[in-house]
Design a protein around this motif. Structure first.
Motif, PDB file in Angstrom:
ATOM      1  N   THR A 144      31.288  40.877  23.651  1.00 34.06           N
ATOM      2  CA  THR A 144      30.988  41.740  22.517  1.00 34.06           C
ATOM      3  C   THR A 144      32.276  42.399  22.020  1.00 34.06           C
ATOM      4  OG1 THR A 144      30.603  43.705  23.871  1.00 34.06           O
ATOM      5  CG2 THR A 144      28.726  42.217  23.517  1.00 34.06           C
ATOM      6  N   THR A 145      32.208  42.927  20.817  1.00 31.95           N
ATOM      7  CA  THR A 145      33.373  43.630  20.262  1.00 31.95           C
ATOM      8  C   THR A 145      33.770  44.797  21.158  1.00 31.95           C
ATOM      9  OG1 THR A 145      32.733  43.024  18.011  1.00 31.95           O
ATOM     10  CG2 THR A 145      34.242  44.879  18.254  1.00 31.95           C
ATOM     11  N   ALA A 146      32.767  45.515  21.679  1.00 33.96           N
ATOM     12  CA  ALA A 146      33.043  46.655  22.565  1.00 33.96           C
ATOM     13  C   ALA A 146      33.724  46.210  23.848  1.00 33.96           C
ATOM     14  CB  ALA A 146      31.742  47.396  22.876  1.00 33.96           C
ATOM     15  N   GLN A 147      33.308  45.078  24.397  1.00 36.54           N
ATOM     16  CA  GLN A 147      33.936  44.575  25.621  1.00 36.54           C
ATOM     17  C   GLN A 147      35.400  44.231  25.387  1.00 36.54           C
ATOM     18  OE1 GLN A 147      31.191  41.394  26.458  1.00 36.54           O
ATOM     19  NE2 GLN A 147      30.156  42.538  28.070  1.00 36.54           N
ATOM     20  N   VAL A 148      35.675  43.578  24.282  1.00 39.43           N
ATOM     21  CA  VAL A 148      37.064  43.247  23.954  1.00 39.43           C
ATOM     22  C   VAL A 148      37.886  44.517  23.810  1.00 39.43           C
ATOM     23  CG1 VAL A 148      38.584  42.147  22.278  1.00 39.43           C
ATOM     24  CG2 VAL A 148      36.385  41.093  22.828  1.00 39.43           C
ATOM     25  N   GLU A 149      37.346  45.497  23.118  1.00 34.45           N
ATOM     26  CA  GLU A 149      38.067  46.764  22.927  1.00 34.45           C
ATOM     27  C   GLU A 149      38.297  47.472  24.251  1.00 34.45           C
ATOM     28  OE1 GLU A 149      35.625  48.870  20.181  1.00 34.45           O
ATOM     29  OE2 GLU A 149      36.381  47.790  18.419  1.00 34.45           O
ATOM     30  N   ASN A 150      37.315  47.437  25.153  1.00 38.73           N
ATOM     31  CA  ASN A 150      37.464  48.084  26.458  1.00 38.73           C
ATOM     32  C   ASN A 150      38.530  47.410  27.308  1.00 38.73           C
ATOM     33  OD1 ASN A 150      35.523  50.059  25.955  1.00 38.73           O
ATOM     34  ND2 ASN A 150      33.854  48.804  26.767  1.00 38.73           N
ATOM     35  N   VAL A 151      38.580  46.072  27.250  1.00 37.68           N
ATOM     36  CA  VAL A 151      39.613  45.344  27.987  1.00 37.68           C
ATOM     37  C   VAL A 151      41.007  45.746  27.492  1.00 37.68           C
ATOM     38  CG1 VAL A 151      40.629  43.071  28.386  1.00 37.68           C
ATOM     39  CG2 VAL A 151      38.155  43.374  28.580  1.00 37.68           C
ATOM     40  N   LEU A 152      41.174  45.766  26.194  1.00 43.96           N
ATOM     41  CA  LEU A 152      42.473  46.148  25.625  1.00 43.96           C
ATOM     42  C   LEU A 152      42.804  47.606  25.922  1.00 43.96           C
ATOM     43  CD1 LEU A 152      42.210  44.341  22.167  1.00 43.96           C
ATOM     44  CD2 LEU A 152      43.468  43.592  24.196  1.00 43.96           C
ATOM     45  N   LYS A 153      41.782  48.433  25.956  1.00 44.77           N
ATOM     46  CA  LYS A 153      41.996  49.858  26.236  1.00 44.77           C
ATOM     47  C   LYS A 153      42.548  50.074  27.641  1.00 44.77           C
ATOM     48  CE  LYS A 153      39.427  54.229  26.560  1.00 44.77           C
ATOM     49  NZ  LYS A 153      38.071  54.859  26.416  1.00 44.77           N
ATOM     50  N   VAL A 154      41.936  49.421  28.647  1.00 45.06           N
ATOM     51  CA  VAL A 154      42.383  49.647  30.024  1.00 45.06           C
ATOM     52  C   VAL A 154      43.725  48.970  30.307  1.00 45.06           C
ATOM     53  CG1 VAL A 154      40.036  49.965  30.871  1.00 45.06           C
ATOM     54  CG2 VAL A 154      41.057  47.672  30.911  1.00 45.06           C
ATOM     55  N   LEU A 155      44.134  48.027  29.442  1.00 41.64           N
ATOM     56  CA  LEU A 155      45.418  47.338  29.648  1.00 41.64           C
ATOM     57  C   LEU A 155      46.476  47.782  28.643  1.00 41.64           C
ATOM     58  CD1 LEU A 155      44.184  43.658  30.289  1.00 41.64           C
ATOM     59  CD2 LEU A 155      44.963  45.340  31.986  1.00 41.64           C
ATOM     60  N   ARG A 156      46.227  48.880  27.931  1.00 39.68           N
ATOM     61  CA  ARG A 156      47.137  49.279  26.843  1.00 39.68           C
ATOM     62  C   ARG A 156      48.536  49.621  27.341  1.00 39.68           C
ATOM     63  NH1 ARG A 156      43.527  53.444  27.543  1.00 39.68           N
ATOM     64  NH2 ARG A 156      44.375  55.494  28.105  1.00 39.68           N
ATOM     65  N   ALA A 157      48.653  50.057  28.600  1.00 41.23           N
ATOM     66  CA  ALA A 157      49.973  50.393  29.127  1.00 41.23           C
ATOM     67  C   ALA A 157      50.619  49.213  29.844  1.00 41.23           C
ATOM     68  CB  ALA A 157      49.860  51.582  30.091  1.00 41.23           C
ATOM     69  N   ARG A 158      49.982  48.064  29.804  1.00 44.82           N
ATOM     70  CA  ARG A 158      50.460  46.882  30.513  1.00 44.82           C
ATOM     71  C   ARG A 158      51.140  45.915  29.549  1.00 44.82           C
ATOM     72  NH1 ARG A 158      50.488  46.663  35.910  1.00 44.82           N
ATOM     73  NH2 ARG A 158      49.849  44.477  35.873  1.00 44.82           N
ATOM     74  N   SER A 159      51.843  44.952  30.116  1.00 43.91           N
ATOM     75  CA  SER A 159      52.496  43.910  29.311  1.00 43.91           C
ATOM     76  C   SER A 159      52.660  42.668  30.178  1.00 43.91           C
ATOM     77  CB  SER A 159      53.866  44.399  28.812  1.00 43.91           C
ATOM     78  OG  SER A 159      54.718  44.709  29.909  1.00 43.91           O
ATOM     79  N   GLY A 160      53.326  41.667  29.640  1.00 36.87           N
ATOM     80  CA  GLY A 160      53.593  40.456  30.410  1.00 36.87           C
ATOM     81  C   GLY A 160      52.536  39.390  30.216  1.00 36.87           C
ATOM     82  N   THR A 161      52.235  38.676  31.283  1.00 33.25           N
ATOM     83  CA  THR A 161      51.301  37.556  31.212  1.00 33.25           C
ATOM     84  C   THR A 161      49.873  38.016  31.475  1.00 33.25           C
ATOM     85  OG1 THR A 161      51.716  37.060  33.538  1.00 33.25           O
ATOM     86  CG2 THR A 161      53.026  35.854  31.908  1.00 33.25           C
ATOM     87  N   LEU A 162      48.954  37.346  30.813  1.00 32.70           N
ATOM     88  CA  LEU A 162      47.531  37.657  30.985  1.00 32.70           C
ATOM     89  C   LEU A 162      46.750  36.351  31.027  1.00 32.70           C
ATOM     90  CD1 LEU A 162      45.333  40.331  29.334  1.00 32.70           C
ATOM     91  CD2 LEU A 162      44.704  37.929  29.020  1.00 32.70           C
ATOM     92  N   VAL A 163      45.749  36.305  31.877  1.00 35.58           N
ATOM     93  CA  VAL A 163      44.875  35.129  31.939  1.00 35.58           C
ATOM     94  C   VAL A 163      43.422  35.578  31.852  1.00 35.58           C
ATOM     95  CG1 VAL A 163      44.802  35.117  34.479  1.00 35.58           C
ATOM     96  CG2 VAL A 163      44.285  33.019  33.190  1.00 35.58           C
ATOM     97  N   ASP A 164      42.654  34.864  31.046  1.00 37.47           N
ATOM     98  CA  ASP A 164      41.215  35.084  30.966  1.00 37.47           C
ATOM     99  C   ASP A 164      40.543  33.920  31.680  1.00 37.47           C
ATOM    100  OD1 ASP A 164      38.647  35.776  30.354  1.00 37.47           O
ATOM    101  OD2 ASP A 164      38.792  35.342  28.200  1.00 37.47           O
ATOM    102  N   ILE A 165      39.857  34.206  32.777  1.00 35.60           N
ATOM    103  CA  ILE A 165      39.194  33.187  33.576  1.00 35.60           C
ATOM    104  C   ILE A 165      37.800  32.960  33.020  1.00 35.60           C
ATOM    105  CG2 ILE A 165      38.406  32.553  35.882  1.00 35.60           C
ATOM    106  CD1 ILE A 165      40.533  34.395  37.033  1.00 35.60           C
TER     107      ILE A 165
END
Length: 234
Positions: A70-91
């Motif tokens: 959902t749109t909310a799920q995508v936003e929540n994922v980005l929110k909790v990773l906002r201070a992160r960078s580098g590589t990301l994988v979606d399993i």
């Protein structure tokens, strides 16, 4: 007398013509009905042929049907990773929306998905949205892939697989990694924090903590293992 006979003949002819007209109209309606039925049936078959590869689960050990984030799920994922960078994988990347959204926020993002139709569609979406240089999508079974190179992991799993995935990620990920679970939390890991509510909840886990937990379990099992009491002969 002649007039009466002619009237009967005309009446008969009119009746015959009316009957033929009704037959022609009936046949016309029948043909139209067959055409409409064929068009509708063909459309349904075509729709199923297009949609089935997307909604049907790929063949795998644990069945994971495609349920878009959902749109909310995508936003929540980005929110909790906002201070992160580098590589990301979606399993289990599905139609690629998490990977594409992460790429827009500066991640070098990858997706692993067993359904080839979804992978090809994800590649097309990434190209269309101009983030294909920052994304990659792979047709692969998650159990046959090492995630050691990723510093951020997103997983949309099901309860039947989460305990096995705990062990796999704890062994492979670097201690600096973060794992974000969507829809279902991991069974034994303690989340660092959460975001969202209901089906849109995401749980964030720190690799350093769950790798330490795994090491403690291994240590306890080693210490509790029975000692070799076989007597040596001289």
């Amino acid at each position: 007398m002649k007039t009466s006979v002619m009237s009967q003949e005309e009446l008969f002819l009119d009746s015959a013509q009316t009957g033929q007209s009704n037959v022609r109209e009936s046949r016309s309606r029948s043909r139209l009905g067959l055409i409409v039925t064929g068009v509708v049936g063909g459309s349904l078959v075509a729709l199923y042929a297009v949609a089935a590869p997307f909604v049907a689960p790929a063949l795998r050990k644990i069945c994971l049907p495609f349920v878009p984030a959902t749109t909310a799920q995508v936003e929540n994922v980005l929110k909790v990773l906002r201070a992160r960078s580098g590589t990301l994988v979606d399993i289990g990347s599905g139609d690629g929306r998490i990977v594409i959204a992460a790429a827009r926020h500066g991640f070098q993002a990858s997706g692993f998905e067993l359904n080839p139709w979804l992978v090809w569609y994800s590649r097309y979406k990434a190209w269309r949205e101009g983030v294909h240089h920052s994304t990659s999508f792979h047709i692969s079974d998650l159990w046959k892939v090492s995630f050691a190179q990723y510093s951020n992991v997103v997983i949309f799993g099901v309860p039947q697989m989460m305990d096995q995935l705990e062990l796999k990620l704890a062994k492979e990920l670097p201690s600096t990694a973060k794992v974000v679970a969507c829809r279902f939390p991991f069974p034994t890991w303690v989340p660092e924090h959460t975001a969202g509510e209901g089906i849109d909840t995401v749980w964030v886990y720190d690799a350093k903590a769950f790798k330490s937990q795994l090491q403690q379990v291994v240590t306890r099992k080693t210490m509790s293992a029975p000692e070799d009491t076989t007597d040596s002969q001289t």
